[in-house]
Design a protein around this motif. Structure first.
Motif, PDB file in Angstrom:
ATOM      1  N   TYR A  99       0.929  -1.133  -0.301  1.00 21.78           N
ATOM      2  CA  TYR A  99      -0.104   0.026  -0.125  1.00 21.78           C
ATOM      3  C   TYR A  99       0.693   1.571   0.060  1.00 21.78           C
ATOM      4  O   TYR A  99       0.212   2.842  -0.320  1.00 21.78           O
ATOM      5  CB  TYR A  99      -0.853  -0.113   1.600  1.00 21.78           C
ATOM      6  CG  TYR A  99      -1.786  -1.500   1.358  1.00 21.78           C
ATOM      7  CD1 TYR A  99      -2.473  -1.245   0.063  1.00 21.78           C
ATOM      8  CD2 TYR A  99      -1.906  -1.929   2.148  1.00 21.78           C
ATOM      9  CE1 TYR A  99      -3.809  -2.793   0.301  1.00 21.78           C
ATOM     10  CE2 TYR A  99      -2.479  -3.801   1.929  1.00 21.78           C
ATOM     11  CZ  TYR A  99      -3.188  -3.539   1.022  1.00 21.78           C
ATOM     12  OH  TYR A  99      -4.259  -4.887   1.040  1.00 21.78           O
ATOM     13  N   ALA A 117       1.120   4.177  -2.710  1.00 22.30           N
ATOM     14  CA  ALA A 117       0.174   5.423  -2.903  1.00 22.30           C
ATOM     15  C   ALA A 117       1.700   6.036  -3.045  1.00 22.30           C
ATOM     16  O   ALA A 117       1.381   7.648  -4.215  1.00 22.30           O
ATOM     17  CB  ALA A 117       0.656   6.015  -1.788  1.00 22.30           C
ATOM     18  N   ARG A 171      -1.200   5.402   4.627  1.00 24.30           N
ATOM     19  CA  ARG A 171      -1.623   3.864   4.151  1.00 24.30           C
ATOM     20  C   ARG A 171      -2.733   3.873   4.165  1.00 24.30           C
ATOM     21  O   ARG A 171      -3.266   2.252   3.356  1.00 24.30           O
ATOM     22  CB  ARG A 171      -0.166   3.520   5.145  1.00 24.30           C
ATOM     23  CG  ARG A 171      -0.719   1.909   4.674  1.00 24.30           C
ATOM     24  CD  ARG A 171       0.627   1.352   5.888  1.00 24.30           C
ATOM     25  NE  ARG A 171       0.539  -0.291   5.716  1.00 24.30           N
ATOM     26  CZ  ARG A 171      -0.345  -1.185   5.745  1.00 24.30           C
ATOM     27  NH1 ARG A 171      -1.075  -0.571   6.057  1.00 24.30           N
ATOM     28  NH2 ARG A 171      -0.354  -2.635   5.238  1.00 24.30           N
ATOM     29  N   THR A 210      -5.693   4.702   4.312  1.00 20.93           N
ATOM     30  CA  THR A 210      -6.402   5.261   3.253  1.00 20.93           C
ATOM     31  C   THR A 210      -5.997   4.690   1.791  1.00 20.93           C
ATOM     32  O   THR A 210      -7.291   3.712   0.852  1.00 20.93           O
ATOM     33  CB  THR A 210      -6.032   6.809   2.671  1.00 20.93           C
ATOM     34  OG1 THR A 210      -6.500   7.174   3.705  1.00 20.93           O
ATOM     35  CG2 THR A 210      -6.803   7.132   2.028  1.00 20.93           C
ATOM     36  N   PHE A 211      -4.476   3.859   1.685  1.00 20.06           N
ATOM     37  CA  PHE A 211      -4.570   3.193   0.267  1.00 20.06           C
ATOM     38  C   PHE A 211      -5.313   2.592   0.406  1.00 20.06           C
ATOM     39  O   PHE A 211      -4.561   1.261  -0.621  1.00 20.06           O
ATOM     40  CB  PHE A 211      -3.424   4.096  -0.077  1.00 20.06           C
ATOM     41  CG  PHE A 211      -3.354   4.756  -1.085  1.00 20.06           C
ATOM     42  CD1 PHE A 211      -3.155   4.408  -2.472  1.00 20.06           C
ATOM     43  CD2 PHE A 211      -3.728   6.736  -1.442  1.00 20.06           C
ATOM     44  CE1 PHE A 211      -3.146   5.405  -4.045  1.00 20.06           C
ATOM     45  CE2 PHE A 211      -3.229   7.718  -1.927  1.00 20.06           C
ATOM     46  CZ  PHE A 211      -3.529   7.236  -3.312  1.00 20.06           C
ATOM     47  N   LYS A 212      -4.782   1.793   1.536  1.00 22.36           N
ATOM     48  CA  LYS A 212      -5.630   0.673   1.822  1.00 22.36           C
ATOM     49  C   LYS A 212      -6.595   0.222   1.648  1.00 22.36           C
ATOM     50  O   LYS A 212      -7.740  -1.071   0.261  1.00 22.36           O
ATOM     51  CB  LYS A 212      -5.096  -0.713   2.959  1.00 22.36           C
ATOM     52  CG  LYS A 212      -5.656  -1.940   3.418  1.00 22.36           C
ATOM     53  CD  LYS A 212      -5.860  -1.941   5.139  1.00 22.36           C
ATOM     54  CE  LYS A 212      -5.815  -3.578   4.685  1.00 22.36           C
ATOM     55  NZ  LYS A 212      -5.608  -4.367   6.421  1.00 22.36           N
ATOM     56  N   VAL A 242      -8.206   1.771  -0.619  1.00 18.94           N
ATOM     57  CA  VAL A 242      -8.763   2.371  -1.677  1.00 18.94           C
ATOM     58  C   VAL A 242      -8.340   1.762  -2.765  1.00 18.94           C
ATOM     59  O   VAL A 242      -9.238   1.321  -4.265  1.00 18.94           O
ATOM     60  CB  VAL A 242      -7.754   3.724  -2.292  1.00 18.94           C
ATOM     61  CG1 VAL A 242      -7.717   4.010  -3.892  1.00 18.94           C
ATOM     62  CG2 VAL A 242      -8.354   5.369  -1.703  1.00 18.94           C
ATOM     63  N   VAL A 243      -7.053   0.709  -2.942  1.00 22.45           N
ATOM     64  CA  VAL A 243      -7.046  -0.668  -3.337  1.00 22.45           C
ATOM     65  C   VAL A 243      -7.865  -1.621  -3.804  1.00 22.45           C
ATOM     66  O   VAL A 243      -8.631  -1.761  -4.307  1.00 22.45           O
ATOM     67  CB  VAL A 243      -5.856  -1.170  -2.613  1.00 22.45           C
ATOM     68  CG1 VAL A 243      -5.173  -2.609  -3.623  1.00 22.45           C
ATOM     69  CG2 VAL A 243      -4.524   0.019  -3.292  1.00 22.45           C
ATOM     70  N   ILE A 296     -11.090   8.440  -0.222  1.00 24.26           N
ATOM     71  CA  ILE A 296      -9.879   9.979   0.154  1.00 24.26           C
ATOM     72  C   ILE A 296     -10.242  11.167   0.866  1.00 24.26           C
ATOM     73  O   ILE A 296     -10.148  11.701   1.746  1.00 24.26           O
ATOM     74  CB  ILE A 296      -9.491   9.913  -0.855  1.00 24.26           C
ATOM     75  CG1 ILE A 296      -8.220   8.736  -1.807  1.00 24.26           C
ATOM     76  CG2 ILE A 296      -8.116  11.545  -1.155  1.00 24.26           C
ATOM     77  CD1 ILE A 296      -8.096   8.937  -3.103  1.00 24.26           C
ATOM     78  N   ILE A 319      -7.644   8.224 -10.227  1.00 29.04           N
ATOM     79  CA  ILE A 319      -6.606   7.075  -8.917  1.00 29.04           C
ATOM     80  C   ILE A 319      -7.184   6.006 -10.017  1.00 29.04           C
ATOM     81  O   ILE A 319      -6.141   5.209  -9.804  1.00 29.04           O
ATOM     82  CB  ILE A 319      -7.002   8.020  -8.249  1.00 29.04           C
ATOM     83  CG1 ILE A 319      -6.586   8.923  -7.647  1.00 29.04           C
ATOM     84  CG2 ILE A 319      -6.314   7.581  -6.572  1.00 29.04           C
ATOM     85  CD1 ILE A 319      -6.788   9.817  -6.433  1.00 29.04           C
ATOM     86  N   TYR A 374      -4.424   3.194 -10.998  1.00 28.77           N
ATOM     87  CA  TYR A 374      -4.063   2.246  -9.903  1.00 28.77           C
ATOM     88  C   TYR A 374      -3.913   0.842 -11.188  1.00 28.77           C
ATOM     89  O   TYR A 374      -2.884  -0.546 -11.719  1.00 28.77           O
ATOM     90  CB  TYR A 374      -5.012   1.630  -9.309  1.00 28.77           C
ATOM     91  CG  TYR A 374      -4.614   0.452  -8.568  1.00 28.77           C
ATOM     92  CD1 TYR A 374      -4.125   0.200  -7.282  1.00 28.77           C
ATOM     93  CD2 TYR A 374      -5.565  -0.329  -8.916  1.00 28.77           C
ATOM     94  CE1 TYR A 374      -3.941  -0.778  -6.842  1.00 28.77           C
ATOM     95  CE2 TYR A 374      -5.525  -2.024  -8.482  1.00 28.77           C
ATOM     96  CZ  TYR A 374      -5.114  -2.272  -7.230  1.00 28.77           C
ATOM     97  OH  TYR A 374      -4.425  -2.969  -7.166  1.00 28.77           O
TER      98      TYR A 374
END
Length: 424
Positions: free
Chosen positions: A240, A244, A260, A262-264, A266-267, A283, A301, A305
């Motif tokens: 993650y 990011a 981190r 947040t991107f977990k 998001v992913v 986000i 975004i 990815y």
């Protein structure tokens, strides 16, 4: 046996018809014979019978886990967490804008009435949020009331099932198409994280440990899409953090813990098929940006990815356009193409993995140590020797299903000590 027959008949109908959760729950009210169950089994192929047999095998295991129960220190939890929240709520309700209204506090009808009395046209907090500035005092008060009443409601539901200091839930082995196990009456899946400190061990000399299949969703999508880039990144760095850095164009030392986390989210949202609006919402709610991110930039975004992992992009395109979904054991669903089908594969793979894990643990006599199951994690009450053995079994089951050669060297299990003060 009667419960098992009812559960399996309901399972068969889910496999055949693709029924959803509410329909599934309604099926528990009938009494069904073994002959009726056998008649339904006959309509399935050998691969489908593998799915049936897997779920039949975990029914008695889930029943035993229900009987173990989750030991919780209700008295101290109430004193430390719930009573102060009730006092805070009482003070909030005295505000002129909330009119001292104490009936159905926090419900949709209560919120609607408060907003109408304050001359807003909105009917819910979500609608209201779209109309006003985020620092609006009434909005903040309504959100606080919503948060408090949800926590108190959770406590009262759990306390309502308490027997000898334990929560006894009910597990459904096959929830919807993905086959994910869920708990109900009460649900123990959204257990407030700060309440975990009030868990008790089942026996003397034990600890309460939460064991997570680390990065399960990402490893599942890597397996299904055959995207080697995911595994290459995970072998060298935190996945993650890496994503990011690539999307924000920053160095890894600038990735904070909130970025981190947040991107977990998001992913995993992207891997499960969410669109740009959801990505932007995640986000924006995190507060990592100084200004609001519009939905179209959330979509950008997502596209960035998927450009980094083209095989994931291709896999999602195929899943969204197909009218056939296949479980990890080979059972086939025929249904309409939809972007909602994107989440099926990884969810089903993790659900299958967890069921195989329960069977493996039961074979070693460790069912008596399991107190809860939450998606890709289990809670156990055990001593250190048993814990090490359980972790080894989890790693082996995970490797066997994902492919041990691909995940060699990647940390698979995260162990977190929970409360465990005292025992029942």
């Amino acid at each position: 046996m009667e419960k098992k027959v009812q559960v399996i008949l309901a399972l068969l109908m889910v496999l055949k018809e693709g029924l959803k959760d509410n329909d599934f729950l309604k099926l528990f009210s009938g009494n069904y014979s073994r002959e009726v169950m056998d008649k339904h089994i006959d309509i399935f192929s050998s691969n489908s019978r593998q799915e049936i047999n897997l779920n039949m095998a975990i029914v008695p295991i889930l029943t035993s886990i229900e009987e173990n129960g989750i030991a919780l220190d209700f008295e101290n939890l109430k004193q430390d967490k719930i009573d102060p929240l009730r006092e805070e709520l009482e003070i909030l309700l005295q505000k002129p804008t909330l009119f001292g209204m104490k009936k159905d506090v926090g419900t949709y009808s209560w919120t609607k009435e408060v907003l109408e009395k304050n001359n807003y046209e909105s009917k819910s907090i979500r609608d209201f949020k779209n109309e006003v500035d985020s620092e609006n005092e009434l909005l903040l008060d309504l959100k606080k009331v919503d948060q408090i009443t949800k926590v108190i409601g959770t406590y009262e539901r759990l306390k309502g099932t308490e027997k000898d200091g334990k929560i006894h839930t009910n597990f459904i082995p096959y929830s919807g198409l993905s086959g994910r196990m869920i708990s109900h009456s009460p649900s123990t899946q959204n257990f407030p994280s700060d309440w975990k400190n009030y868990l008790k061990t089942l026996r003397e000399g034990e600890s309460v440990i939460e064991l997570d299949l680390k990065n399960a969703e990402v490893l599942a999508i890597a397996k299904l899409s055959e995207e080697d880039k995911i595994l290459e990144i995970m072998d060298k760095s935190d996945f993650y953090n890496n994503v990011a850095c690539q999307i924000f164009g920053i160095s890894e030392d600038r990735v904070t813990e909130i970025i981190r986390k947040t991107f977990k989210k998001v992913v995993n949202a992207i891997n499960y098929g969410s669109g740009g609006a959801k990505i932007a919402e995640i986000i924006n709610e995190s507060g990592i940006l100084s200004s609001e991110l519009p939905p179209d930039q959330g979509g950008m975004i997502k596209n960035e990815y998927l450009d980094i992992f083209p095989k994931v992009k291709e896999y999602q395109k195929e899943q969204a356009s197909t009218n056939i979904l296949t479980t990890a054991t080979g059972h086939v669903f025929n249904l309409q193409p939809s972007y909602k089908n994107i989440s099926f594969g990884p969810q089903n793979l993790i659900a299958t993995l967890m069921k195989k894990l329960l069977i493996a643990l039961d074979e070693k006599g460790y069912t008596k140590n399991i107190i809860n199951i939450v998606h890709d994690s289990i809670w156990v009450s055990c001593n250190d020797d048993i814990l090490d053995d359980i972790k080894d079994i989890m790693s082996k089951v995970f490797c066997d299903l994902i492919n041990s050669t691909d995940v060699e060297g990647i940390e698979l299990i995260k162990a977190t000590k929970l409360g465990g003060n005292g025992n029942v």
